[in-house]
Write an enzyme that holds these catalytic residues in place. Structure first.
Site, PDB file in Angstrom:
ATOM      1  N   GLY A  11       0.836  -0.863   0.031  1.00  0.00           N
ATOM      2  CA  GLY A  11       0.081   0.178   0.262  1.00  0.00           C
ATOM      3  C   GLY A  11       0.963   0.897  -0.411  1.00  0.00           C
ATOM      4  N   ARG A  21      13.243   9.532  -3.078  1.00  0.00           N
ATOM      5  CA  ARG A  21      14.167  10.892  -3.872  1.00  0.00           C
ATOM      6  C   ARG A  21      15.677  11.192  -3.179  1.00  0.00           C
ATOM      7  NH1 ARG A  21      15.270  15.562  -1.091  1.00  0.00           N
ATOM      8  NH2 ARG A  21      15.437  17.978  -1.613  1.00  0.00           N
ATOM      9  N   VAL A  23      16.818   8.366  -1.635  1.00  0.00           N
ATOM     10  CA  VAL A  23      17.287   6.479  -2.152  1.00  0.00           C
ATOM     11  C   VAL A  23      18.087   7.683  -3.412  1.00  0.00           C
ATOM     12  CG1 VAL A  23      17.821   4.881  -3.327  1.00  0.00           C
ATOM     13  CG2 VAL A  23      16.240   5.031  -1.538  1.00  0.00           C
ATOM     14  N   ARG A  72       0.773  -4.893  -4.924  1.00  0.00           N
ATOM     15  CA  ARG A  72       0.967  -6.272  -3.902  1.00  0.00           C
ATOM     16  C   ARG A  72       1.294  -7.192  -4.752  1.00  0.00           C
ATOM     17  NH1 ARG A  72      -3.131  -3.137  -0.364  1.00  0.00           N
ATOM     18  NH2 ARG A  72      -2.156  -2.715   1.100  1.00  0.00           N
ATOM     19  N   ASP A 103       5.531  -5.461   5.607  1.00  0.00           N
ATOM     20  CA  ASP A 103       6.169  -7.211   6.469  1.00  0.00           C
ATOM     21  C   ASP A 103       6.215  -7.169   4.423  1.00  0.00           C
ATOM     22  OD1 ASP A 103       3.426  -6.759   5.977  1.00  0.00           O
ATOM     23  OD2 ASP A 103       3.403  -8.655   7.552  1.00  0.00           O
ATOM     24  N   GLY A 104       4.949  -7.180   4.135  1.00  0.00           N
ATOM     25  CA  GLY A 104       4.873  -8.427   3.372  1.00  0.00           C
ATOM     26  C   GLY A 104       6.046  -7.980   2.014  1.00  0.00           C
ATOM     27  N   ILE A 127       1.323   3.253   6.341  1.00  0.00           N
ATOM     28  CA  ILE A 127       0.475   4.484   7.002  1.00  0.00           C
ATOM     29  C   ILE A 127      -0.253   3.540   8.685  1.00  0.00           C
ATOM     30  CG2 ILE A 127      -0.403   5.267   5.424  1.00  0.00           C
ATOM     31  CD1 ILE A 127      -3.389   4.708   5.896  1.00  0.00           C
ATOM     32  N   ASP A 128      -0.012   1.902   8.784  1.00  0.00           N
ATOM     33  CA  ASP A 128      -0.543   1.117   9.080  1.00  0.00           C
ATOM     34  C   ASP A 128       0.392   1.050  10.320  1.00  0.00           C
ATOM     35  OD1 ASP A 128      -2.161   0.290   7.910  1.00  0.00           O
ATOM     36  OD2 ASP A 128      -1.792  -1.214   7.370  1.00  0.00           O
ATOM     37  N   ASP A 130       2.659  -0.885  11.487  1.00  0.00           N
ATOM     38  CA  ASP A 130       3.155  -2.042  11.941  1.00  0.00           C
ATOM     39  C   ASP A 130       3.793  -2.753  12.078  1.00  0.00           C
ATOM     40  OD1 ASP A 130       2.399  -2.248   9.278  1.00  0.00           O
ATOM     41  OD2 ASP A 130       1.439  -3.497   9.213  1.00  0.00           O
ATOM     42  N   ARG A 163     -24.981  15.707  18.739  1.00  0.00           N
ATOM     43  CA  ARG A 163     -24.260  14.543  17.734  1.00  0.00           C
ATOM     44  C   ARG A 163     -23.565  13.356  18.440  1.00  0.00           C
ATOM     45  NH1 ARG A 163     -26.446  15.659  11.492  1.00  0.00           N
ATOM     46  NH2 ARG A 163     -28.516  15.294  12.075  1.00  0.00           N
ATOM     47  N   GLY A 171      -5.728   1.020   9.363  1.00  0.00           N
ATOM     48  CA  GLY A 171      -4.580   0.475  10.248  1.00  0.00           C
ATOM     49  C   GLY A 171      -4.441  -1.258  10.048  1.00  0.00           C
ATOM     50  N   ARG A 172      -5.231  -2.146   9.194  1.00  0.00           N
ATOM     51  CA  ARG A 172      -5.454  -3.278   9.154  1.00  0.00           C
ATOM     52  C   ARG A 172      -5.822  -4.127  10.710  1.00  0.00           C
ATOM     53  NH1 ARG A 172      -3.964  -5.913   4.395  1.00  0.00           N
ATOM     54  NH2 ARG A 172      -2.903  -3.906   3.355  1.00  0.00           N
ATOM     55  N   GLY A 186      -8.789  14.020  20.988  1.00  0.00           N
ATOM     56  CA  GLY A 186      -9.432  14.136  21.981  1.00  0.00           C
ATOM     57  C   GLY A 186     -11.074  13.371  22.224  1.00  0.00           C
ATOM     58  N   GLU A 223     -10.170  -0.054  11.993  1.00  0.00           N
ATOM     59  CA  GLU A 223     -10.961  -0.914  10.741  1.00  0.00           C
ATOM     60  C   GLU A 223     -10.325  -2.525  11.322  1.00  0.00           C
ATOM     61  OE1 GLU A 223      -9.756  -0.698   6.714  1.00  0.00           O
ATOM     62  OE2 GLU A 223      -7.081  -1.157   7.629  1.00  0.00           O
TER      63      GLU A 223
END
Ligand code: F6P
Length: 320
Positions: A11, A21, A23, A72, A103-104, A127-128, A130, A163, A171-172, A186, A223
């Site tokens: 992803g 840039r 590298v 992927r 990780d993949g 973005i996760d 992880d 409301r 975040g998988r 907050g 999620e």
């Protein structure tokens, strides 16, 4: 080293371009030629490879996404796919690869390293957030800021209408984005896959807050913990409050990378090139307590990054 290549895989994450840039420029600075592999490992297998120079990475430091495109790759997870990629290593005279991804990506890189003794250095970008072995991955800071900006906006309308809002973040199977965005935004409650939760408790908390005069409530849901729509439905059912649901989705993957992500991407990208120059293999670069480090893929791929419980509990305390 005379010629290295790089790719982005998995992803996309804001800051990948800043890393590309870094590298390219670091390698050119040391007199190397650089090739860009398109669409992740798929381009490696299909020889979708083109030279990159100083100018090809101009004006991209502030752009989200990846100019190399990403995918992927299922094929690279097979020995046949990797053998095709190795044909291209020989054909293009590539002496090392920098693979920017999650990780993949590192799983594929490690297999390739092992089979051909060919150096592929990993750079964590997702973005996760992880990835074990690094305190932060490229793209996380931007994604969290995007989520917080969204929460700020939702807060305005939530207050006006008194409301309850459920905001589902990505975040998988991890709650890193939810916890950070929830604390910074907050939120009244933060639902993450790493911690059990109970609807009754969440709802009682909302009712209690409402009695004490809270005009609105925001629940951040990872999620991987539950579906935001489902959470919204259950809250409405239990409390009777006017409850709305917003799913942030792929918004969180794009946008201008924050300064923090650009700095991280620049430092990690340059370090990856250094590792290739010193003949390292089987490693990912990372950041630990502010220092740029190198970590074995074996370590990265055998650990699970755990949530900061203290921070999670703090978010609960501050939401009273
Ligand atoms: O890994 C990044 C990520 O955005 C996750 O947070 C999410 O679960 C997944 O990718 C979505 O994948 P896709 O873009 O293939 O739908």
């Amino acid at each position: 080293l005379q010629r290295i290549a790089l790719l982005t895989s998995g992803g996309d994450a804001p800051g990948m371009n800043a890393c590309i840039r870094a590298v390219v420029r670091k390698a050119v600075y040391h007199g190397m030629e650089v090739l860009g592999i398109k669409r992740g490992f798929n381009g490696f297998i299909e020889a979708d490879i083109e030279p990159l120079n100083l100018r090809s990475v101009g004006d991209i430091i502030h752009r989200g996404g990846t100019i190399l495109h990403t995918a992927r790759s299922e094929q690279f997870l097979t020995p046949e796919g990797r053998s095709k990629a190795y044909e291209n290593v020989k054909r293009f005279g590539i002496q090392g690869v920098v693979a920017i991804g999650g990780d993949g990506t590192f799983r594929g890189a490690r297999a390739f390293n092992r089979e051909y003794g060919f150096p592929v250095i990993g750079v964590p970008a997702t973005i996760d957030n992880d990835i074990p072995g690094t305190d932060q991955s490229i793209g996380f800071d931007t994604a969290v800021n995007t989520a917080v900006e969204a929460i700020n906006k939702i807060r305005d309308t939530a207050t006006s209408h008194e409301r309850t809002f459920v905001v589902e973040v990505m975040g998988r199977s991890y709650g890193f984005i939810a916890l950070a965005a929830g604390l910074a935004g907050g939120a009244e409650s933060i639902l993450i896959p790493e911690r059990p939760f109970n609807y009754e408790e969440i709802c009682e908390r909302l009712i209690h807050g409402n009695r004490r005069g809270k005009q609105h409530s925001i629940i951040v849901v990872a999620e991987g913990a539950a579906s935001g729509l489902e959470v919204g439905r259950k809250i409405k059912e239990y409390t009777g409050f006017d409850t709305k649901v917003t799913i942030l989705g792929h918004l969180q993957r794009g946008g201008v990378p924050t300064a923090a992500d650009r700095i991280l991407a620049s430092r990690l990208g340059a370090k990856a090139v250094e590792l290739l120059m010193t003949g390292e293999t089987g490693k990912m670069v990372g950041i630990k307590s502010g220092e740029v480090v190198a970590v074995d893929y074996d370590h990265v791929l055998s650990q699970v990054r755990s949530i900061d419980l203290e921070m999670y509990n703090l978010a609960g305390i501050l939401a009273i």
